[in-house]
Motif scaffolding. Structure first.
Motif, PDB file in Angstrom:
ATOM      1  N   LEU A  80       0.832  -1.201   0.000  1.00 33.55           N
ATOM      2  CA  LEU A  80       0.000   0.000   0.000  1.00 33.55           C
ATOM      3  C   LEU A  80       0.873   1.261   0.000  1.00 33.55           C
ATOM      4  O   LEU A  80       1.849   1.350   0.744  1.00 33.55           O
ATOM      5  CB  LEU A  80      -0.879  -0.016   1.252  1.00 33.55           C
ATOM      6  CG  LEU A  80      -2.122   0.855   1.257  1.00 33.55           C
ATOM      7  CD1 LEU A  80      -3.068   0.446   0.142  1.00 33.55           C
ATOM      8  CD2 LEU A  80      -2.812   0.715   2.598  1.00 33.55           C
ATOM      9  N   ALA A  81       0.523   2.248  -0.835  1.00 36.26           N
ATOM     10  CA  ALA A  81       1.284   3.500  -0.903  1.00 36.26           C
ATOM     11  C   ALA A  81       0.534   4.675  -0.286  1.00 36.26           C
ATOM     12  O   ALA A  81       1.149   5.669   0.100  1.00 36.26           O
ATOM     13  CB  ALA A  81       1.621   3.827  -2.355  1.00 36.26           C
ATOM     14  N   ASP A  82      -0.799   4.591  -0.180  1.00 33.81           N
ATOM     15  CA  ASP A  82      -1.617   5.688   0.322  1.00 33.81           C
ATOM     16  C   ASP A  82      -2.633   5.100   1.298  1.00 33.81           C
ATOM     17  O   ASP A  82      -3.434   4.251   0.922  1.00 33.81           O
ATOM     18  CB  ASP A  82      -2.332   6.356  -0.857  1.00 33.81           C
ATOM     19  CG  ASP A  82      -3.092   7.617  -0.477  1.00 33.81           C
ATOM     20  OD1 ASP A  82      -3.352   7.839   0.727  1.00 33.81           O
ATOM     21  OD2 ASP A  82      -3.448   8.380  -1.385  1.00 33.81           O
ATOM     22  N   LEU A  83      -2.593   5.555   2.542  1.00 31.50           N
ATOM     23  CA  LEU A  83      -3.512   5.040   3.553  1.00 31.50           C
ATOM     24  C   LEU A  83      -4.174   6.204   4.280  1.00 31.50           C
ATOM     25  O   LEU A  83      -3.493   7.094   4.788  1.00 31.50           O
ATOM     26  CB  LEU A  83      -2.766   4.169   4.564  1.00 31.50           C
ATOM     27  CG  LEU A  83      -3.608   3.619   5.727  1.00 31.50           C
ATOM     28  CD1 LEU A  83      -4.711   2.697   5.211  1.00 31.50           C
ATOM     29  CD2 LEU A  83      -2.711   2.890   6.721  1.00 31.50           C
ATOM     30  N   ARG A  84      -5.509   6.180   4.296  1.00 30.55           N
ATOM     31  CA  ARG A  84      -6.286   7.172   5.021  1.00 30.55           C
ATOM     32  C   ARG A  84      -7.293   6.440   5.890  1.00 30.55           C
ATOM     33  O   ARG A  84      -8.170   5.748   5.379  1.00 30.55           O
ATOM     34  CB  ARG A  84      -7.031   8.086   4.053  1.00 30.55           C
ATOM     35  CG  ARG A  84      -6.114   8.853   3.146  1.00 30.55           C
ATOM     36  CD  ARG A  84      -6.903   9.634   2.133  1.00 30.55           C
ATOM     37  NE  ARG A  84      -6.030  10.115   1.083  1.00 30.55           N
ATOM     38  CZ  ARG A  84      -6.279  11.191   0.371  1.00 30.55           C
ATOM     39  NH1 ARG A  84      -7.370  11.890   0.591  1.00 30.55           N
ATOM     40  NH2 ARG A  84      -5.460  11.570  -0.567  1.00 30.55           N
ATOM     41  N   LEU A  85      -7.140   6.584   7.192  1.00 30.34           N
ATOM     42  CA  LEU A  85      -8.049   5.944   8.139  1.00 30.34           C
ATOM     43  C   LEU A  85      -8.673   6.996   9.035  1.00 30.34           C
ATOM     44  O   LEU A  85      -7.967   7.806   9.629  1.00 30.34           O
ATOM     45  CB  LEU A  85      -7.299   4.940   9.023  1.00 30.34           C
ATOM     46  CG  LEU A  85      -6.801   3.660   8.383  1.00 30.34           C
ATOM     47  CD1 LEU A  85      -6.025   2.834   9.399  1.00 30.34           C
ATOM     48  CD2 LEU A  85      -7.963   2.854   7.825  1.00 30.34           C
TER      49      LEU A  85
ATOM     50  N   LEU B 245       1.219  -0.955   9.999  1.00 29.28           N
ATOM     51  CA  LEU B 245       1.382   0.075   8.967  1.00 29.28           C
ATOM     52  C   LEU B 245       2.375  -0.397   7.908  1.00 29.28           C
ATOM     53  O   LEU B 245       3.508  -0.765   8.230  1.00 29.28           O
ATOM     54  CB  LEU B 245       1.885   1.387   9.577  1.00 29.28           C
ATOM     55  CG  LEU B 245       0.873   2.197  10.360  1.00 29.28           C
ATOM     56  CD1 LEU B 245       1.529   3.458  10.931  1.00 29.28           C
ATOM     57  CD2 LEU B 245      -0.322   2.578   9.500  1.00 29.28           C
ATOM     58  N   PRO B 246       1.968  -0.387   6.641  1.00 30.25           N
ATOM     59  CA  PRO B 246       2.893  -0.785   5.574  1.00 30.25           C
ATOM     60  C   PRO B 246       4.090   0.159   5.520  1.00 30.25           C
ATOM     61  O   PRO B 246       3.936   1.379   5.622  1.00 30.25           O
ATOM     62  CB  PRO B 246       2.044  -0.664   4.306  1.00 30.25           C
ATOM     63  CG  PRO B 246       0.630  -0.759   4.780  1.00 30.25           C
ATOM     64  CD  PRO B 246       0.628  -0.118   6.137  1.00 30.25           C
ATOM     65  N   CYS B 247       5.271  -0.399   5.363  1.00 34.27           N
ATOM     66  CA  CYS B 247       6.489   0.421   5.410  1.00 34.27           C
ATOM     67  C   CYS B 247       6.704   1.228   4.137  1.00 34.27           C
ATOM     68  O   CYS B 247       7.511   2.146   4.127  1.00 34.27           O
ATOM     69  CB  CYS B 247       7.702  -0.436   5.724  1.00 34.27           C
ATOM     70  SG  CYS B 247       7.975  -1.739   4.522  1.00 34.27           S
ATOM     71  N   GLY B 248       5.968   0.939   3.056  1.00 30.19           N
ATOM     72  CA  GLY B 248       6.161   1.665   1.804  1.00 30.19           C
ATOM     73  C   GLY B 248       5.216   2.832   1.593  1.00 30.19           C
ATOM     74  O   GLY B 248       5.150   3.382   0.497  1.00 30.19           O
ATOM     75  N   LEU B 249       4.506   3.234   2.619  1.00 27.05           N
ATOM     76  CA  LEU B 249       3.545   4.327   2.460  1.00 27.05           C
ATOM     77  C   LEU B 249       4.226   5.630   2.068  1.00 27.05           C
ATOM     78  O   LEU B 249       5.229   6.017   2.663  1.00 27.05           O
ATOM     79  CB  LEU B 249       2.776   4.547   3.762  1.00 27.05           C
ATOM     80  CG  LEU B 249       1.770   3.479   4.146  1.00 27.05           C
ATOM     81  CD1 LEU B 249       1.219   3.764   5.545  1.00 27.05           C
ATOM     82  CD2 LEU B 249       0.646   3.413   3.136  1.00 27.05           C
ATOM     83  N   GLU B 250       3.654   6.302   1.083  1.00 26.76           N
ATOM     84  CA  GLU B 250       4.109   7.638   0.704  1.00 26.76           C
ATOM     85  C   GLU B 250       3.192   8.698   1.298  1.00 26.76           C
ATOM     86  O   GLU B 250       3.623   9.819   1.528  1.00 26.76           O
ATOM     87  CB  GLU B 250       4.141   7.768  -0.815  1.00 26.76           C
ATOM     88  CG  GLU B 250       5.180   6.870  -1.443  1.00 26.76           C
ATOM     89  CD  GLU B 250       5.142   6.935  -2.964  1.00 26.76           C
ATOM     90  OE1 GLU B 250       4.519   7.864  -3.524  1.00 26.76           O
ATOM     91  OE2 GLU B 250       5.744   6.049  -3.580  1.00 26.76           O
TER      92      GLU B 250
END
Length: 152
Positions: free
Chosen positions: A9-14, A33-38
């Motif tokens: 996942l690159a974009d996470l909004r919770l 939390l995915p470590c590759g989030l931008e």
């Protein structure tokens, strides 16, 4: 929910407000939390975690993130939690939105957050907002309302 987050996942909004899940919930989310989030936007208002929970979340912030938007209002993170956030923010950030209302940061936390607010004051669409009761402590804003997190 935490187990369902894909690693790529690159974009996470919770937006998971008013859940009163405490430190354990913050630690579970941090570990997932995915470590590759931008881009990361977390609205965790009223989760009621302390410095322990915010430290876990702060340490889990992806190092290559470009945009970080955090609402931790009504969680008693104290000065230790405020300092943990300040020292753990990724250096690659281009945009920061941070809302800490009623978080009991105290004078030491205020000082750390004021320095952070000054640092982000000149950056487009970035702000740091801290309020204890009715008096603002520090603000660096462009319409710094919590719901602005989802406008882009």
């Amino acid at each position: 929910l935490a187990r369902a987050l894909p690693a790529q996942l690159a974009d996470l909004r919770l937006d998971i407000c008013s859940r009163d899940v405490g430190n354990e919930g913050a630690e579970v989310l941090a570990a997932a939390l995915p470590c590759g989030l931008e881009r990361l936007a977390l609205c965790l208002r009223s989760w009621r975690f302390t410095a322990r929970g915010v430290k876990a979340l702060a340490q889990a912030l992806p190092k290559q993130a470009r945009t970080v938007k955090l609402v931790f209002s009504s969680s008693p993170i104290g000065p230790t939690g405020a300092r943990a956030l300040v020292t753990s923010l990724p250096w690659s950030l281009e945009r920061l939105n941070l809302s800490l209302r009623l978080c009991s940061v105290g004078p030491d936390g205020e000082r750390a957050l004021q320095a952070l607010a000054r640092r982000w004051a000149g950056r487009p669409q970035s702000w740091v907002r801290v309020r204890e009761k009715l008096s603002p402590i520090c603000t660096s804003l462009e319409q710094s309302l919590e719901w602005d997190l989802w406008d882009d």
